[in-house]
Scaffold this motif. Structure first.
Motif, PDB file in Angstrom:
ATOM      1  N   ASP A  77     150.562 113.718  16.106  1.00 49.77           N
ATOM      2  CA  ASP A  77     149.216 113.644  16.675  1.00 49.77           C
ATOM      3  C   ASP A  77     149.071 112.353  17.476  1.00 49.77           C
ATOM      4  OD1 ASP A  77     149.161 115.308  14.319  1.00 49.77           O
ATOM      5  OD2 ASP A  77     146.996 115.112  14.225  1.00 49.77           O
ATOM      6  N   VAL A  78     148.666 112.460  18.715  1.00 55.66           N
ATOM      7  CA  VAL A  78     148.378 111.258  19.513  1.00 55.66           C
ATOM      8  C   VAL A  78     146.961 111.413  20.054  1.00 55.66           C
ATOM      9  CG1 VAL A  78     149.049 109.898  21.534  1.00 55.66           C
ATOM     10  CG2 VAL A  78     150.813 110.879  20.056  1.00 55.66           C
ATOM     11  N   ARG A  84     150.721 110.397  26.822  1.00 56.44           N
ATOM     12  CA  ARG A  84     151.617 110.225  27.977  1.00 56.44           C
ATOM     13  C   ARG A  84     152.039 108.773  28.163  1.00 56.44           C
ATOM     14  NH1 ARG A  84     152.350 114.935  31.257  1.00 56.44           N
ATOM     15  NH2 ARG A  84     154.578 114.721  31.591  1.00 56.44           N
ATOM     16  N   ILE A  87     154.198 107.433  23.052  1.00 54.79           N
ATOM     17  CA  ILE A  87     153.928 107.192  21.626  1.00 54.79           C
ATOM     18  C   ILE A  87     154.572 108.264  20.737  1.00 54.79           C
ATOM     19  CG2 ILE A  87     152.056 107.167  19.902  1.00 54.79           C
ATOM     20  CD1 ILE A  87     150.436 105.536  21.940  1.00 54.79           C
ATOM     21  N   GLN A  89     157.133 110.148  21.369  1.00 53.62           N
ATOM     22  CA  GLN A  89     158.594 109.968  21.386  1.00 53.62           C
ATOM     23  C   GLN A  89     159.008 108.863  20.426  1.00 53.62           C
ATOM     24  OE1 GLN A  89     160.902 110.068  25.262  1.00 53.62           O
ATOM     25  NE2 GLN A  89     158.815 109.776  26.001  1.00 53.62           N
ATOM     26  N   ASN A 115     152.202 125.710  23.488  1.00 53.28           N
ATOM     27  CA  ASN A 115     151.920 124.267  23.453  1.00 53.28           C
ATOM     28  C   ASN A 115     152.962 123.553  24.340  1.00 53.28           C
ATOM     29  OD1 ASN A 115     151.351 121.603  22.907  1.00 53.28           O
ATOM     30  ND2 ASN A 115     151.096 121.901  20.705  1.00 53.28           N
TER      31      ASN A 115
HETATM   32  C1  LIG Z   1     152.113 116.708  22.092  1.00 51.40           C
HETATM   33  C2  LIG Z   1     151.670 115.240  21.929  1.00 51.40           C
HETATM   34  C3  LIG Z   1     151.998 114.812  20.473  1.00 51.40           C
HETATM   35  C4  LIG Z   1     152.462 114.370  22.922  1.00 51.40           C
HETATM   36  O1  LIG Z   1     152.175 113.005  22.657  1.00 51.40           O
HETATM   37  P1  LIG Z   1     152.386 111.858  23.767  1.00 51.40           P
HETATM   38  O2  LIG Z   1     152.396 110.548  23.062  1.00 51.40           O
HETATM   39  O3  LIG Z   1     151.435 112.062  24.864  1.00 51.40           O
HETATM   40  O4  LIG Z   1     153.867 112.210  24.278  1.00 51.40           O
HETATM   41  P2  LIG Z   1     154.867 111.216  25.038  1.00 51.40           P
HETATM   42  O5  LIG Z   1     154.077 110.292  25.915  1.00 51.40           O
HETATM   43  O6  LIG Z   1     155.804 110.607  24.072  1.00 51.40           O
HETATM   44  O7  LIG Z   1     155.596 112.255  25.990  1.00 51.40           O
HETATM   45  C5  LIG Z   1     156.963 112.569  25.884  1.00 51.40           C
HETATM   46  C6  LIG Z   1     157.291 113.743  26.775  1.00 51.40           C
HETATM   47  O8  LIG Z   1     156.610 114.919  26.295  1.00 51.40           O
HETATM   48  C7  LIG Z   1     156.236 115.744  27.416  1.00 51.40           C
HETATM   49  N1  LIG Z   1     154.771 115.830  27.518  1.00 51.40           N
HETATM   50  C8  LIG Z   1     153.857 115.096  26.811  1.00 51.40           C
HETATM   51  N2  LIG Z   1     152.607 115.484  27.158  1.00 51.40           N
HETATM   52  C9  LIG Z   1     152.735 116.450  28.086  1.00 51.40           C
HETATM   53  C10 LIG Z   1     151.800 117.239  28.800  1.00 51.40           C
HETATM   54  N3  LIG Z   1     150.475 117.079  28.647  1.00 51.40           N
HETATM   55  N4  LIG Z   1     152.271 118.166  29.667  1.00 51.40           N
HETATM   56  C11 LIG Z   1     153.589 118.352  29.844  1.00 51.40           C
HETATM   57  N5  LIG Z   1     154.550 117.628  29.185  1.00 51.40           N
HETATM   58  C12 LIG Z   1     154.109 116.687  28.315  1.00 51.40           C
HETATM   59  C13 LIG Z   1     156.811 115.066  28.642  1.00 51.40           C
HETATM   60  O9  LIG Z   1     158.132 115.550  28.811  1.00 51.40           O
HETATM   61  C14 LIG Z   1     156.821 113.608  28.206  1.00 51.40           C
HETATM   62  O10 LIG Z   1     157.717 112.816  28.935  1.00 51.40           O
HETATM   63  P3  LIG Z   1     157.230 112.154  30.338  1.00 51.40           P
HETATM   64  O11 LIG Z   1     155.890 111.522  30.079  1.00 51.40           O
HETATM   65  O12 LIG Z   1     158.312 111.167  30.626  1.00 51.40           O
HETATM   66  O13 LIG Z   1     157.155 113.284  31.308  1.00 51.40           O
HETATM   67  C15 LIG Z   1     150.148 115.046  22.231  1.00 51.40           C
HETATM   68  O14 LIG Z   1     149.846 115.675  23.471  1.00 51.40           O
HETATM   69  C16 LIG Z   1     149.224 115.603  21.166  1.00 51.40           C
HETATM   70  O15 LIG Z   1     148.881 114.899  20.191  1.00 51.40           O
HETATM   71  N6  LIG Z   1     148.830 116.877  21.306  1.00 51.40           N
HETATM   72  C17 LIG Z   1     147.935 117.537  20.334  1.00 51.40           C
HETATM   73  C18 LIG Z   1     148.641 117.756  19.017  1.00 51.40           C
HETATM   74  C19 LIG Z   1     149.941 118.546  19.173  1.00 51.40           C
HETATM   75  O16 LIG Z   1     150.003 119.554  19.864  1.00 51.40           O
HETATM   76  N7  LIG Z   1     151.003 118.067  18.461  1.00 51.40           N
HETATM   77  C20 LIG Z   1     152.326 118.671  18.536  1.00 51.40           C
HETATM   78  C21 LIG Z   1     152.446 119.905  17.759  1.00 51.40           C
HETATM   79  S1  LIG Z   1     152.762 119.583  16.063  1.00 51.40           S
END
Ligand SMILES: CC(C)(COP(=O)(O)OP(=O)(O)OC[C@H]1O[C@@H](n2cnc3c(N)ncnc32)[C@H](O)[C@@H]1OP(=O)(O)O)[C@@H](O)C(=O)NCCC(=O)NCCS
Length: 150
Positions: A77-78, A84, A87, A89, A115
């Protein structure tokens, strides 16, 4: 941006519930489920702090089947304001390190088929799709992914 990864204690339960609701709305884990996840000994839970504020968290379990042990990502969860920025990762890489250090060489997870953010995240980290989970999330399908931890 300075992202600090830290262990999570049960004292953070309310904050984590709030973030979980922001991330998953009506499908969020309940307070009771999070309490279990924050106290079970077989669970790894980490938070990401930015300027002392919780920007996200990740939870993984160690599953044991017969003689086999593997990691299982339960949730990542972020908060929307911190997305983006790498975090998720960072949280997942740290969980993988902890699993590896415990001698675990495989990590599995399930994700909603639609998703895209999560799927891209997992694939970027090297997780491979190994199966489809029909109607795993009510009417929505899930995908089953796995990664060998090296
Ligand atoms: C999915 C989630 C955890 C990603 O967290 P984040 O910290 O934004 O992710 P990161 O910044 O580490 O992104 C890593 C990579 O993921 C992918 N990514 C992350 N968000 C994305 C988006 N909105 N659209 C497309 N690709 C995405 C990309 O490949 C990204 O790399 P890049 O930024 O170099 O292109 C966040 O959007 C979230 O909390 N979503 C709601 C909860 C959820 O769905 N959790 C996962 C299921 S359990």
């Amino acid at each position: 941006m300075d992202i600090k990864i830290t262990d999570v204690s049960i004292k953070l339960l309310d904050k984590l519930c709030e973030i979980e609701k922001q991330c998953f709305k009506q499908e969020a884990f309940t307070k009771q489920q999070l309490t279990y996840l924050l106290t079970d000994y077989n669970v790894i839970r980490l938070a990401a702090l930015v300027n002392g504020e919780i920007a996200g968290f990740a939870i993984a379990r160690v599953d044991i089947r017969r003689n086999d042990q593997f990691g299982h990502i339960v949730t990542v969860d972020v908060t929307p304001a911190y997305r983006r920025k790498g975090i998720a990762q960072k949280l997942l890489r740290e969980i993988e390190t902890i699993l590896r250090e415990s001698g675990i060489i495989e990590c599995r997870l399930e994700v909603r088929e639609n998703n895209i953010a999560a799927l891209n995240l997992y694939q970027k980290l090297g997780y491979k799709k190994v199966g489809k989970l029909e109607k795993y999330y009510g009417t929505a399908h899930g995908l089953y992914l796995t990664k060998t931890l090296q």
